[in-house]
Design a protein around this motif. Structure first.
Motif, PDB file in Angstrom:
ATOM      1  N   LEU A 135      -9.033 -71.256 -45.267  1.00 36.03           N
ATOM      2  CA  LEU A 135     -10.258 -71.236 -44.426  1.00 36.03           C
ATOM      3  C   LEU A 135      -9.909 -70.665 -43.146  1.00 36.03           C
ATOM      4  O   LEU A 135      -9.418 -71.426 -42.266  1.00 36.03           O
ATOM      5  CB  LEU A 135     -10.886 -72.667 -44.413  1.00 36.03           C
ATOM      6  CG  LEU A 135     -11.712 -73.070 -45.994  1.00 36.03           C
ATOM      7  CD1 LEU A 135     -10.860 -73.040 -47.180  1.00 36.03           C
ATOM      8  CD2 LEU A 135     -12.132 -74.464 -45.390  1.00 36.03           C
ATOM      9  N   GLU A 138     -15.242 -67.559 -39.864  1.00 38.90           N
ATOM     10  CA  GLU A 138     -16.414 -68.502 -39.659  1.00 38.90           C
ATOM     11  C   GLU A 138     -17.857 -67.481 -39.282  1.00 38.90           C
ATOM     12  O   GLU A 138     -17.635 -66.590 -38.897  1.00 38.90           O
ATOM     13  CB  GLU A 138     -16.363 -69.541 -38.189  1.00 38.90           C
ATOM     14  CG  GLU A 138     -14.915 -70.264 -38.455  1.00 38.90           C
ATOM     15  CD  GLU A 138     -14.652 -71.018 -37.282  1.00 38.90           C
ATOM     16  OE1 GLU A 138     -13.781 -71.887 -37.326  1.00 38.90           O
ATOM     17  OE2 GLU A 138     -15.439 -70.895 -36.047  1.00 38.90           O
ATOM     18  N   SER A 143     -14.900 -63.367 -36.239  1.00 39.21           N
ATOM     19  CA  SER A 143     -13.671 -63.972 -36.496  1.00 39.21           C
ATOM     20  C   SER A 143     -12.577 -62.605 -36.623  1.00 39.21           C
ATOM     21  O   SER A 143     -11.431 -63.153 -36.976  1.00 39.21           O
ATOM     22  CB  SER A 143     -13.739 -64.649 -37.887  1.00 39.21           C
ATOM     23  OG  SER A 143     -14.730 -65.457 -37.774  1.00 39.21           O
ATOM     24  N   THR A 151     -13.810 -73.990 -35.115  1.00 40.98           N
ATOM     25  CA  THR A 151     -13.608 -75.368 -35.831  1.00 40.98           C
ATOM     26  C   THR A 151     -12.437 -76.347 -35.124  1.00 40.98           C
ATOM     27  O   THR A 151     -11.448 -75.572 -34.689  1.00 40.98           O
ATOM     28  CB  THR A 151     -12.643 -75.006 -37.123  1.00 40.98           C
ATOM     29  OG1 THR A 151     -14.001 -74.537 -37.997  1.00 40.98           O
ATOM     30  CG2 THR A 151     -12.390 -76.347 -38.059  1.00 40.98           C
ATOM     31  N   LYS A 166     -16.996 -72.789 -42.384  1.00 45.00           N
ATOM     32  CA  LYS A 166     -16.184 -71.676 -42.451  1.00 45.00           C
ATOM     33  C   LYS A 166     -16.915 -70.919 -43.650  1.00 45.00           C
ATOM     34  O   LYS A 166     -17.679 -71.443 -44.405  1.00 45.00           O
ATOM     35  CB  LYS A 166     -14.695 -71.937 -43.048  1.00 45.00           C
ATOM     36  CG  LYS A 166     -13.802 -72.864 -42.156  1.00 45.00           C
ATOM     37  CD  LYS A 166     -13.232 -71.932 -41.078  1.00 45.00           C
ATOM     38  CE  LYS A 166     -12.470 -72.555 -40.220  1.00 45.00           C
ATOM     39  NZ  LYS A 166     -11.564 -71.904 -39.124  1.00 45.00           N
ATOM     40  N   SER A 169     -14.456 -68.079 -47.954  1.00 42.52           N
ATOM     41  CA  SER A 169     -13.177 -68.627 -48.449  1.00 42.52           C
ATOM     42  C   SER A 169     -12.874 -68.410 -49.900  1.00 42.52           C
ATOM     43  O   SER A 169     -13.317 -69.218 -50.647  1.00 42.52           O
ATOM     44  CB  SER A 169     -13.452 -70.215 -47.968  1.00 42.52           C
ATOM     45  OG  SER A 169     -13.783 -70.580 -46.793  1.00 42.52           O
TER      46      SER A 169
END
Length: 403
Positions: A135, A138, A143, A151, A166, A169
């Motif tokens: 994870l 985001e 990202s 986070t 997230k 994943s």
């Protein structure tokens, strides 16, 4: 580097090729249909296939560390042609316990994990008892620059409290996914690349919620899938932190380097098989009163594809060799090169193969459409093309200045 494979590697190539021809290719259509009709269910024959692969010594081939019967300890260069073979059938890697993101997570735990982390998570992963997810990405921030990650991982006594959201994943939808490696910030005030840390979060921890599965190009990619996950006041023991606070980027570089080798070699496998399908189709199909293979335009597409695949293969083998001999840091530019070159090459070759097949090429009767989805997605995964080109261009210019 020496471009001839060792006798051990050649034996592994023969062994793996024979296994796939006997056990995997005959099941392709059945697997494709089952995963489309039964989302988030494991293919009924998967466990039997994994048992056969393990008995055949084709298990955890990706891991450089020797774990006895659980891993032969192949180098990246020795594993690369095997990853290429697995790329010819997209779900093959799971049969041999070599599927992402579990491979990257196992490498993290093998290299950086404590004795307890290895006992609780690495050994079950190596044994194929569980699956995992990574994870990092985001939805609220770009990202591609991981320093944007929001986070939070805050210490509270003997626990860390994780809050964030997230997505993409990969693997989180798998029925056997039991653990996440989560990247977040432990110290927002630290220097830019020392703010992030990685922590182990059991999937059943209170506060973890799989919000939804995500579709890539309209496909679920079952049974592994890609999930959007919220983490709300998720509490885990301090001992779940990997390596230490502020070490997240360091771990990420160690994790993503070999992972990019694996992805690129699998992409070369998809491209090579696409080329073979294209050549077969060109020799069988007739249009305007002659075989497609007699058209100069088709021959040129086949020739270009063969050149581009071989160029990408040799570049990727060079990167694997550099990692083995000098480490990930010294191989960073070659790793950037293959991540730029291989996904685009695969997209191009697969697209040509689709075109030669006409309507059959975009159908589910062949693997070409799912090959294209995979290749196009990898142009974003593990860093988009633009990030790698930016960094490679910067490093190249700086190197010229020093020279």
């Amino acid at each position: 580097m020496h471009f001839d494979y060792s006798e051990t590697t050649r034996d592994n190539i023969r062994h793996l090729t024979a296994f796939m021809e006997e056990h995997l290719y005959p099941l392709e259509a059945e697997y494709r249909q089952f995963t489309q009709d039964h989302p988030w269910q494991i293919f009924p024959q998967m466990e039997d296939l994994k048992a056969k692969a393990r008995s055949a010594g084709l298990w955890n081939l990706f891991l450089p560390e020797d774990y006895g019967e659980l891993s032969p300890g192949l180098t990246n260069l020795e594993y690369a042609p095997l990853a290429e073979l697995m790329g010819r059938v997209l779900w093959a890697s799971e049969v041999f316990n070599c599927n992402a993101p579990d491979t990257g997570n196992m490498e993290v735990l093998a290299r950086y994990g404590t004795t307890g982390q290895k006992r609780d998570w690495l050994l079950p992963l190596l044994d194929g008892q569980i699956r995992s997810a990574f994870l990092m990405t985001e939805p609220a921030v770009a990202s591609s620059d991981a320093t944007n990650i929001e986070t939070s991982i805050e210490r509270d006594g003997d626990e860390y409290v994780v809050n964030g959201r997230k997505w993409w994943s990969t693997g989180a939808m798998h029925p056997e996914c039991k653990m996440y490696i989560v990247m977040g910030k432990t110290d927002p005030e630290a220097p830019r690349h020392l703010q992030q840390s990685m922590i182990l979060v059991p999937a059943d921890t209170p506060g973890v919620k799989v919000e939804r599965p995500l579709r890539a190009f309209g496909t679920l990619d079952s049974p592994h899938g890609h999930a959007e996950i919220s983490l709300t006041d998720v509490r885990v023991p301090v001992g779940n932190l990997i390596l230490g606070e502020g070490r997240g980027f360091e771990i990420a570089q160690g994790r993503l380097g070999p992972g990019r080798i694996h992805h690129c070699m699998r992409l070369i496998g998809t491209a090579q098989r696409s080329l073979e399908l294209m050549g077969k189709r060109a020799g069988e199909r007739r249009a305007f009163e002659r075989e497609l293979s007699k058209f100069s335009s088709i021959r040129q597409e086949v020739a270009r594809s063969r050149c581009e695949i071989e160029q990408a293969r040799l570049l990727t083998l060079s990167a694997a060799d550099r990692i083995d001999r000098h480490g990930i840091k010294e191989a960073k530019d070659l790793i950037a090169m293959i991540k730029i070159v291989c996904p685009t090459m695969a997209c191009t070759v697969i697209d040509r193969a689709i075109q030669v097949h006409g309507g059959l090429g975009v159908s589910s009767d062949l693997p070409l459409a799912e090959f294209y989805v995979y290749a196009r997605s990898i142009r974003l995964a593990d860093g988009p093309d633009e990030v790698h080109m930016y960094q490679l261009g910067r490093n190249t210019i700086n190197g010229m200045k020093l020279g």
